[in-house]
Design a protein around this motif. Structure first.
Motif: not given
Length: 137
Positions: A23-27, A31-32, A83-87
């Motif tokens: 899940x973290x990797x997908x974000x 985002x990046x 911030x977009x990554x955190x969200x």
């Protein structure tokens, strides 16, 4: 090419730990805009009572299911991008059952000279790897 540490209290099944990491990797990928294969995670389970994450005065309580995420990446991204990554991380973790109040993220930046991918060489500095743009760092 972030390197990510994920700290949790022990007791989750291996499949659940994999879902947290994914899940973290997908974000991060979304985002990046990093390549899918830039996947560097360390998951550490700690005995109950060894993960402490209070609310910092924000007025909410965390459960024992807190997920502490440390992101190590090259400098250069804007506050808005972070911030977009955190969200996105919170949203993706919610999708695998982690409540928003149980997501704690720390973000550490460094430079290209601070990375070695093997053999004791700083591949960005030696030119073996191209230095990512700030959008990919």
């Amino acid at each position: 090419m972030p390197m990510i540490r994920i700290d949790v209290t022990e007791g989750r099944a291996p499949e659940e730990l994999g879902k947290l990491s994914r899940a973290i990797h997908i974000a991060v990928v979304e985002e990046y805009c990093i390549p899918e294969g830039d996947y560097f995670h360390v998951i550490t389970e700690h005995p109950r009572g060894q993960v402490v994450a209070l609310d910092a005065g924000l007025g909410f309580e965390r459960s024992d299911a807190v997920v502490m995420v440390q992101i190590f990446t090259q400098r250069g991204r804007s506050g808005e991008a972070k911030s977009a990554l955190f969200a996105a991380i919170a949203r993706e973790l919610q999708g695998v059952g982690v409540a928003g109040e149980d997501v704690f993220i720390g973000y550490m930046e460094n430079g290209a000279e601070d990375w070695s991918f093997g053999f004791g060489r700083a591949q960005y500095s030696t030119g073996e790897l191209a230095i990512p743009s700030s959008r990919e760092a």
